[in-house]
Scaffold this active site. Structure first.
Site, PDB file in Angstrom:
ATOM      1  CE  LYS A 169      -1.603   1.972   3.951  1.00  0.00           C
ATOM      2  NZ  LYS A 169      -1.686   3.350   4.294  1.00  0.00           N
ATOM      3  CG  ASN A 170       2.141   2.866   3.580  1.00  0.00           C
ATOM      4  OD1 ASN A 170       1.019   3.299   3.304  1.00  0.00           O
ATOM      5  ND2 ASN A 170       2.501   2.546   4.816  1.00  0.00           N
TER       6      ASN A 170
ATOM      7  NE  ARG B 168       0.534  12.240   7.280  1.00  0.00           N
ATOM      8  CZ  ARG B 168       0.809  13.396   7.834  1.00  0.00           C
ATOM      9  NH1 ARG B 168      -0.130  14.286   8.038  1.00  0.00           N
ATOM     10  NH2 ARG B 168       2.036  13.667   8.214  1.00  0.00           N
TER      11      ARG B 168
ATOM     12  CB  CYS C 106      -4.897   6.342  10.457  1.00  0.00           C
ATOM     13  SG  CYS C 106      -5.451   4.876   9.602  1.00  0.00           S
TER      14      CYS C 106
ATOM     15  NE  ARG D  35      -0.406  10.587  10.169  1.00  0.00           N
ATOM     16  CZ  ARG D  35      -0.771   9.551   9.427  1.00  0.00           C
ATOM     17  NH1 ARG D  35      -2.007   9.145   9.453  1.00  0.00           N
ATOM     18  NH2 ARG D  35       0.091   8.916   8.654  1.00  0.00           N
ATOM     19  N   PRO D  36       2.279  16.387  11.777  1.00  0.00           N
ATOM     20  CG  PRO D  36       4.186  16.973  12.989  1.00  0.00           C
ATOM     21  CD  PRO D  36       3.039  16.020  12.973  1.00  0.00           C
ATOM     22  CB  ILE D  37       3.260  18.201   6.455  1.00  0.00           C
ATOM     23  CG1 ILE D  37       2.442  19.485   6.430  1.00  0.00           C
ATOM     24  CG2 ILE D  37       2.356  16.996   6.431  1.00  0.00           C
ATOM     25  CD1 ILE D  37       1.842  19.738   5.053  1.00  0.00           C
ATOM     26  CG  ASP D  38       7.715  19.947  10.863  1.00  0.00           C
ATOM     27  OD1 ASP D  38       6.887  19.026  11.027  1.00  0.00           O
ATOM     28  OD2 ASP D  38       8.865  19.902  11.333  1.00  0.00           O
ATOM     29  CD  GLN D  39      11.572  18.111   9.457  1.00  0.00           C
ATOM     30  OE1 GLN D  39      12.657  18.103   8.868  1.00  0.00           O
ATOM     31  NE2 GLN D  39      11.300  18.991  10.404  1.00  0.00           N
TER      32      GLN D  39
ATOM     33  CG  ASP E  24       2.607   1.257   9.615  1.00  0.00           C
ATOM     34  OD1 ASP E  24       2.280   2.106  10.462  1.00  0.00           O
ATOM     35  OD2 ASP E  24       2.948   1.558   8.462  1.00  0.00           O
TER      36      ASP E  24
ATOM     37  CB  ILE F 269       6.193   6.267  14.975  1.00  0.00           C
ATOM     38  CG1 ILE F 269       7.391   5.295  14.926  1.00  0.00           C
ATOM     39  CG2 ILE F 269       6.058   7.094  13.681  1.00  0.00           C
ATOM     40  CD1 ILE F 269       8.709   5.868  14.518  1.00  0.00           C
TER      41      ILE F 269
ATOM     42  NE  ARG G 104      -6.881   4.757   4.718  1.00  0.00           N
ATOM     43  CZ  ARG G 104      -5.941   4.927   5.639  1.00  0.00           C
ATOM     44  NH1 ARG G 104      -6.224   4.903   6.900  1.00  0.00           N
ATOM     45  NH2 ARG G 104      -4.692   5.134   5.284  1.00  0.00           N
TER      46      ARG G 104
HETATM   47  C1  EPZ Z   1       4.112   6.763   6.789  1.00  0.00           C
HETATM   48  O1  EPZ Z   1       3.422   7.872   7.342  1.00  0.00           O
HETATM   49  C2  EPZ Z   1       3.088   5.693   6.565  1.00  0.00           C
HETATM   50  N1  EPZ Z   1       2.062   6.218   5.686  1.00  0.00           N
HETATM   51  C3  EPZ Z   1       2.473   5.268   7.889  1.00  0.00           C
HETATM   52  O2  EPZ Z   1       1.642   4.173   7.576  1.00  0.00           O
HETATM   53  C4  EPZ Z   1       3.574   4.818   8.849  1.00  0.00           C
HETATM   54  O3  EPZ Z   1       3.020   4.569  10.125  1.00  0.00           O
HETATM   55  C5  EPZ Z   1       4.641   5.913   8.981  1.00  0.00           C
HETATM   56  O4  EPZ Z   1       5.119   6.292   7.669  1.00  0.00           O
HETATM   57  C6  EPZ Z   1       5.837   5.492   9.809  1.00  0.00           C
HETATM   58  O5  EPZ Z   1       6.417   4.337   9.250  1.00  0.00           O
HETATM   59  C7  EPZ Z   1       2.284   6.252   4.378  1.00  0.00           C
HETATM   60  O6  EPZ Z   1       3.293   5.803   3.873  1.00  0.00           O
HETATM   61  C8  EPZ Z   1       1.202   6.833   3.547  1.00  0.00           C
HETATM   62  P1  EPZ Z   1       6.392   9.839   8.937  1.00  0.00           P
HETATM   63  P2  EPZ Z   1       4.112   9.290   7.356  1.00  0.00           P
HETATM   64  O7  EPZ Z   1       6.456  11.137   8.250  1.00  0.00           O
HETATM   65  O8  EPZ Z   1       4.988   9.421   6.171  1.00  0.00           O
HETATM   66  C9  EPZ Z   1       6.738  13.007  12.526  1.00  0.00           C
HETATM   67  C10 EPZ Z   1      -0.199   2.731   7.886  1.00  0.00           C
HETATM   68  O9  EPZ Z   1      -0.876   2.190   8.770  1.00  0.00           O
HETATM   69  N2  EPZ Z   1       6.755  14.031  11.451  1.00  0.00           N
HETATM   70  O10 EPZ Z   1       7.493   8.862   8.744  1.00  0.00           O
HETATM   71  O11 EPZ Z   1       3.055  10.293   7.533  1.00  0.00           O
HETATM   72  C11 EPZ Z   1       5.402  12.317  12.648  1.00  0.00           C
HETATM   73  O12 EPZ Z   1       4.508  13.056  13.458  1.00  0.00           O
HETATM   74  C12 EPZ Z   1       0.404   4.039   8.175  1.00  0.00           C
HETATM   75  O13 EPZ Z   1      -0.017   2.252   6.752  1.00  0.00           O
HETATM   76  C13 EPZ Z   1       7.029  15.343  11.765  1.00  0.00           C
HETATM   77  O14 EPZ Z   1       7.227  15.708  12.941  1.00  0.00           O
HETATM   78  O15 EPZ Z   1       5.005   9.161   8.650  1.00  0.00           O
HETATM   79  C14 EPZ Z   1       5.805  10.968  13.229  1.00  0.00           C
HETATM   80  O16 EPZ Z   1       5.946  11.073  14.616  1.00  0.00           O
HETATM   81  C15 EPZ Z   1      -0.268   4.988   9.033  1.00  0.00           C
HETATM   82  N3  EPZ Z   1       7.086  16.272  10.752  1.00  0.00           N
HETATM   83  C16 EPZ Z   1       7.189  10.703  12.618  1.00  0.00           C
HETATM   84  O17 EPZ Z   1       7.634  11.980  12.168  1.00  0.00           O
HETATM   85  C17 EPZ Z   1       6.894  15.921   9.453  1.00  0.00           C
HETATM   86  O18 EPZ Z   1       6.961  16.799   8.599  1.00  0.00           O
HETATM   87  C18 EPZ Z   1       7.212   9.747  11.447  1.00  0.00           C
HETATM   88  O19 EPZ Z   1       6.239  10.145  10.489  1.00  0.00           O
HETATM   89  C19 EPZ Z   1       6.613  14.579   9.131  1.00  0.00           C
HETATM   90  C20 EPZ Z   1       6.551  13.648  10.155  1.00  0.00           C
END
Ligand code: EPZ
Length: 420
Positions: free
Chosen positions: A22-23, A93, A117, A122-126, A306, A328, A398
């Site tokens: 999926k991802n 997302r 979910c 779930r910030p997107i600052d990065q 996950d 996470i 999903r």
């Molecule tokens: C991906 O989410 C996956 N989703 C998630 O899958 C998975 O749990 C996660 O990676 C971790 O492996 C998809 O691929 C669509 P991250 P993502 O950015 O990319 C923080 C599932 O069940 N963060 O790696 O959104 C964040 O809050 C799911 O399939 C920031 O602070 O995760 C978290 O604590 C749900 N700022 C950590 O980083 C940012 O800009 C990791 O998040 C981005 C993230």
């Protein structure tokens, strides 16, 4: 409201074939926007997140043709819009990948603030930091994110935290940028490698995916006329591995990359299960009550968040008291309340939960609180005594293709009941 009705007490035995990830699929689909041509994708999981992504791409002018259940072509020659419908993109997302892909293709992107979910903040600052480093301006207001640039210019991007989504978005935005972009402290998940492999197959020059430094040499354009097969789903494979252990069963799990499953394999062996890897298949079996273990979720190659809820089910019936530390997602213990309705003894406290193993679970009506929680609760229903009803199936649909059929084939007594 549809529900799954599970008559429990089953030992899972037999063979199951894993679908495409999926991802990976929901990152590769938007990545096709960087191509001006037609490409064919194989091993695409037939799940609702993929279908929503296809619909979104169609609203931007892409033509999608399903060739079979798991194979489709995407024709991106007539992309005519850089604004994805806000109501659709705010549903899930992974719509954030449209930002990197449309910036790369059109130098402008407008996307609804991503939903998905409910796992906590779930910030997107990065992601934004990466786009800005490449020369874009980003505005977040009125429920949408707008990113624009004159042109994208390569830069060095140091990720403050390891983020799957931000790493992929930085790759998407830099593939057609001028010069060489370095992404440091990158995430290393298998789907990051898969997105890079897909783009490289289409003519990109991305090196180092799977390590924590990724180098993207910008190219002028990407070509179509290529076929790419999506990597097998590491999380689906792990879900069935843990289902085998929880049910004291014996499963052959086909179409998986065993290297991606090493952290899960190690934990299964630690708690008394057995794993035998052979080519692209795994045999997982367990003849005894699993023993306690402590888990800390981490970015790949650590134990994946996950699979935390699925492992939580195993530890809920383990011999002894286990502790899971979720590093996470802050709200990923919501499923524990549902498991406690089935007789589990779990005490969540912030990012930690204590699992006091019980001898057995008993059936109950339960609600999937998110995608992986849903898969975990199905496993709980299969091993519980009596009947379990699982609600909120839209979360599960999903991300898991034909989940009840796959469980039924290995012995589970599970039915989907459609209700108005
Ligand atoms: C991906 O989410 C996956 N989703 C998630 O899958 C998975 O749990 C996660 O990676 C971790 O492996 C998809 O691929 C669509 P991250 P993502 O950015 O990319 C923080 C599932 O069940 N963060 O790696 O959104 C964040 O809050 C799911 O399939 C920031 O602070 O995760 C978290 O604590 C749900 N700022 C950590 O980083 C940012 O800009 C990791 O998040 C981005 C993230």
């Amino acid at each position: 409201m549809d529900k799954l009705v599970i008559t429990g007490g089953t030992r899972l035995v037999g063979e199951v074939t894993i679908s495409g990830a999926k991802n990976a699929a929901i990152a590769i689909l938007p990545a096709t926007l960087l191509i001006n041509g037609v490409c064919t994708l194989e091993n695409v999981p037939n799940i609702s997140d993929v279908k929503i992504y296809c619909e979104i791409l169609q609203t931007l002018g892409a033509k999608i043709t399903w060739l079979s259940e798991n194979e489709l072509t995407v024709d991106t020659r007539d992309i005519n819009c850089m604004q994805a419908p806000l109501d659709m993109t705010s549903k899930f997302r992974a719509s954030y990948y449209l930002l990197g892909a449309l910036l790369g293709r059109c130098k402008e992107a407008v996307v609804g603030i991503p939903g998905g979910c409910n796992l906590g903040a779930r910030p997107i600052d990065q992601h934004i930091k990466a786009f800005e480093a490449l020369g874009a301006t980003v505005d977040v207001s009125q429920g949408k994110i707008t990113a624009k640039c004159e042109k994208l210019k390569a830069n060095s991007i140091y990720m403050d935290i390891v983020s799957v989504g931000a790493t992929i978005n930085a790759i998407l935005a830099s593939v057609l940028a001028e010069g060489t972009t370095i992404i440091d402290n990158a995430a290393k998940e298998p789907h990051i490698v898969d997105v890079a492999n897909f783009l490289n197959t289409m003519g990109a020059d991305i090196r180092g995916a799977g390590t924590d430094v990724i180098k993207v040499n910008g190219v002028e354009s990407l070509h179509g006329n290529t076929t790419y097969s999506v990597v097998p789903d590491q999380i689906e494979a792990g879900t069935f591995m843990l289902a085998a252990v929880a049910s004291k069963g014996d499963l052959i799990i086909r179409n998986c990359i065993t290297k991606h499953l090493e952290s899960i394999t190690a934990k299964i062996i630690e708690i008394g299960g057995n794993v035998d890897a052979n080519g692209d298949k795994l045999r997982v079996w367990c003849d005894q009550r699993p023993s306690k273990a402590n888990i800390k979720t981490l970015p790949y190659p650590g134990f994946p968040t996950d699979l935390q809820p699925q492992m939580g089910v195993v530890l809920s019936i383990a011999n002894g008291t286990s502790i899971i530390n979720e590093s996470i997602w802050e709200s990923r213990f919501q499923y524990t309340g549902e498991l406690n309705k089935m007789g589990a003894k779990i005490t969540p406290n912030g990012k930690t939960a204590v699992f006091e193993g019980v001898e057995k679970l008993t059936g109950a009506p339960i609600y999937a609180t998110d995608l992986r929680a849903g898969a975990a609760l199905i496993i709980a229903g299969i091993i519980a005594e009596g009947t379990t009803e699982v609600y909120n199936l839209e979360h599960i649909d999903r991300g898991y293709e034909n989940i009840e059929e796959k469980f039924r084939k290995i012995g589970a007594n599970i039915q989907r009941i459609k209700e108005n």
